[in-house]
Design an enzyme around this catalytic site. Structure first.
Site, short mmCIF file in Angstrom:
data_model
loop_
_atom_site.label_atom_id
_atom_site.label_comp_id
_atom_site.label_asym_id
_atom_site.label_seq_id
_atom_site.Cartn_x
_atom_site.Cartn_y
_atom_site.Cartn_z
CG ASP A 119 -5.44 -62.90 88.02
OD1 ASP A 119 -5.82 -63.86 88.89
OD2 ASP A 119 -4.81 -62.69 87.14
NE ARG A 127 -3.05 -59.42 88.79
CZ ARG A 127 -1.24 -59.93 89.13
NH1 ARG A 127 -1.02 -59.17 88.83
NH2 ARG A 127 -1.58 -61.35 88.36
CG HIS A 220 -4.86 -72.21 92.87
ND1 HIS A 220 -4.11 -70.78 93.99
CD2 HIS A 220 -4.41 -70.70 91.20
CE1 HIS A 220 -4.10 -69.71 93.71
NE2 HIS A 220 -3.99 -69.58 92.30
CG HIS A 232 3.86 -68.51 88.99
ND1 HIS A 232 3.56 -68.22 90.45
CD2 HIS A 232 3.53 -67.11 88.36
CE1 HIS A 232 2.36 -67.85 90.49
NE2 HIS A 232 1.82 -67.03 89.88
CG ASP A 305 -2.64 -70.78 88.02
OD1 ASP A 305 -3.17 -68.86 87.26
OD2 ASP A 305 -2.84 -70.84 89.03
#
Length: 581
Positions: A119, A127, A220, A232, A305
């Protein structure tokens, strides 16, 4: 590449699919099921890892090293992290060595290469360690440039750096249209609030990643931009009608399909207008197959996801989640929280006929076709090339200029900026410790005398009093605010607002810099000067200081509207607003 409406764009694409069919025909059910999983592994080396990484791999998979994980499960892909305990990402040469080793292990085990992914959106979700990787501004900062050429170049650099490290796919760009200022999970990860503009930027980002040498992922689906719940931690409910979805949420995904996007990632969101059962979109046949595959005509890879997110796992345990998502039409299962259990459940569903052989083969052929089209059977990773190819001077220079073009001056009452009268005494404070540190360094580099005060996320009365006490001895106050409209709770926002208001009540000139979302100004609309950077990275804040001291003028314009606090029907600053001097 996929052509318009997701159809094969060339004879090469058709050839890849036929080769994939031939490969799949020789595979066992166990081998096919392995290709449906995209997993994480812990450690920076395929064969030798720390005890902490080995313990994490043992807990997840029953083996110690990344190489053993790949040998045991022969997955279709891996996804790298710098957190979650995985610690995959260090120096460019190390990442390339890990990538190359995992590819060799995979080929030796199954004869098939891995999709190696990450990601790397830029900005809030980055990252790769910076430095040496080039610090990208992120989507909303790119949206503020209103330049698709800038976005294309930004993503091209990202793609080139990932490719140099042996990473084959980027889970970017975010294609969500952020129409809700209280969105706690998207925000600055979106290009903006205009469906038309977001669509154009999504196209540019996909083109840039392809030019850089990696596959692109639009996420998404079907659109995560209008929610105040983070998937999340829960299951967001999108209340848009089908007409609103067509007007707001779906255009960027249609643009992505038309632009040849390689992967589309589903969202763990409930969209009653598309599926009245209320299941997450990831688990919905109506959304995944009916809308994305059949109506939008996407023929690339549909990936979930992360399945360990509460938006998925709260209703669906690992075994049920995997089988349900595949039955809905998903091709690859990302980060199942219990891979052995999920793998066994999918294999059992295949053997029992709950997942038909044709359904299994359809996804496996798409996975294999992707690997053939992207040249992964010949993919290599060279440590020296990675060290040379990441953080090149021309990359840093280009991105600094792009970042500068997104810096947005929202207010400048009385012409306070630019401050051009030589070395000055500056108080830098605020709720974001990283921002305070980076702003301090930037002012000091320019010869200014700086008093730095990290006020903490929720400054109390004593800290506010200390900050006010410093104002008598300085010529300029710079205060960084962070995410007052989203996350952290009302109390945190209220404390930051009290700090800003206390500083505004002093005789010293005050510059407020919103270092997260651009919406903070609606909590203190009387502030005379407000800059939006859309992120707290060193490059973004250095460019903001450049605006403050007059090294360059601001040229960014808001890619979202800023509503009046407490009354979202009224607009404080519209899309496209931005001042110059």
């Amino acid at each position: 590449m996929w052509g318009a409406a997701g159809g094969p764009a060339s004879a090469a694409s058709r050839s890849a699919r036929e080769a994939a069919r031939a490969l799949a025909a020789r595979m066992t059910p166990e081998e096919k099921v392995g290709q449906l999983f995209m997993i994480e592994v812990a450690g920076r080396d395929a064969f030798r890892v720390s005890e902490a990484a080995a313990a994490l791999n043992r807990r997840r998979y029953g083996v110690d090293t990344p190489a053993e994980v790949v040998r045991r499960f022969a997955p279709g892909g891996v996804i790298y992290f710098s957190e979650r305990g995985d610690d995959n990402l260090g120096a460019p040469g190390q990442i390339a060595r890990l990538s190359g080793s995992l590819q060799r292990v995979s080929r030796d085990t199954s004869g098939l290469p891995l999709i190696i992914s990450v990601d790397q959106e830029g900005g809030a979700v980055s990252r790769l360690p910076t430095p040496p990787a080039t610090e990208q501004p992120g989507n909303m900062a790119l949206g503020a440039t209103w330049s698709t050429a800038d976005a294309r170049r930004s993503y091209e650099i990202t793609g080139a750096e990932l490719d140099a490290c042996g990473i084959t796919a980027d889970h970017a760009p975010v294609a969500d249209v952020n129409v809700n200022p209280a969105n706690p999970v998207i925000g600055v990860r979106s290009f903006g609030a205009s469906p038309r503009a977001v669509s154009q930027f999504v196209r540019a980002a996909i083109d840039g990643l392809h030019r850089g040498g990696v596959a692109a992922t639009a996420k998404h689906f079907p659109g995560h931009g209008d929610t105040d719940t983070d998937s999340h931690v829960g299951l967001p409910r999108i209340t848009h009608s089908r007409a609103q979805l067509d007007a707001i949420d779906l255009p960027p995904f249609r643009a992505a399909v038309d632009a040849g996007v390689d992967l589309i990632m589903t969202a763990h969101i409930s969209v009653p207008a598309l599926d009245p059962t209320g299941v997450p979109a990831t688990m919905s046949h109506a959304v995944v197959t009916g809308l994305l595959r059949e109506e939008l005509g996407f023929e690339g890879l549909i990936v979930t996801d992360a399945l360990d997110m509460r938006g998925a796992s709260e209703q669906f345990p690992p075994d049920r989640a995997a089988v349900t998502a595949l039955a809905a039409g998903v091709d690859m299962l990302v980060l199942s929280p219990d891979l052995p259990r999920a793998y066994a459940a999918v294999l059992d569903a295949v053997r029992s006929g709950r997942i038909s052989a044709s359904r299994l083969d359809a996804s496996v052929i798409r996975v294999l076709s992707h690997k053939i089209r992207r040249g992964l059977f010949a993919a290599t990773a060279d440590e020296a090339r990675a060290e040379r190819g990441v953080g090149r001077p021309e990359f840093r220079s280009d991105v600094a200029a792009i970042t500068a073009r997104g810096t947005t001056l929202v207010k400048n009452d009385g012409g306070v900026l630019p401050v051009t009268t030589g070395a000055r005494r500056v108080l830098v404070t605020g709720a974001d410790a990283a921002a305070v540190s980076r702003l301090t360094a930037s002012f000091r580099t320019r010869g200014h005398t700086v008093t730095a005060l990290d006020a903490g996320a929720a400054p109390d009365a004593a800290v506010i009093e200390e900050a006010v006490g410093h104002t008598d001895a300085v010529d300029l106050v710079v205060v960084a605010t962070s995410g007052l409209s989203v996350g952290g709770g009302q109390d945190q926002g209220a404390a930051q607002v009290e700090l800003v208001r206390a500083l505004l009540a002093t005789p010293s000139p005050v510059v407020v810099i919103g270092v997260r979302t651009p919406y903070d100004i609606n909590r203190f609309p009387g502030a005379p000067v407000y800059l939006a950077t859309y992120g707290n990275g060193a490059t973004a804040l250095d460019q903001a200081v450049g605006v403050v001291v007059g090294e360059h003028g601001p040229s960014g314009r808001l890619p979202v509207s800023v509503p009046v606090a407490g009354d979202p029907s009224r607009t404080l600053f519209p899309v496209g607003h931005g001042l110059r001097f």
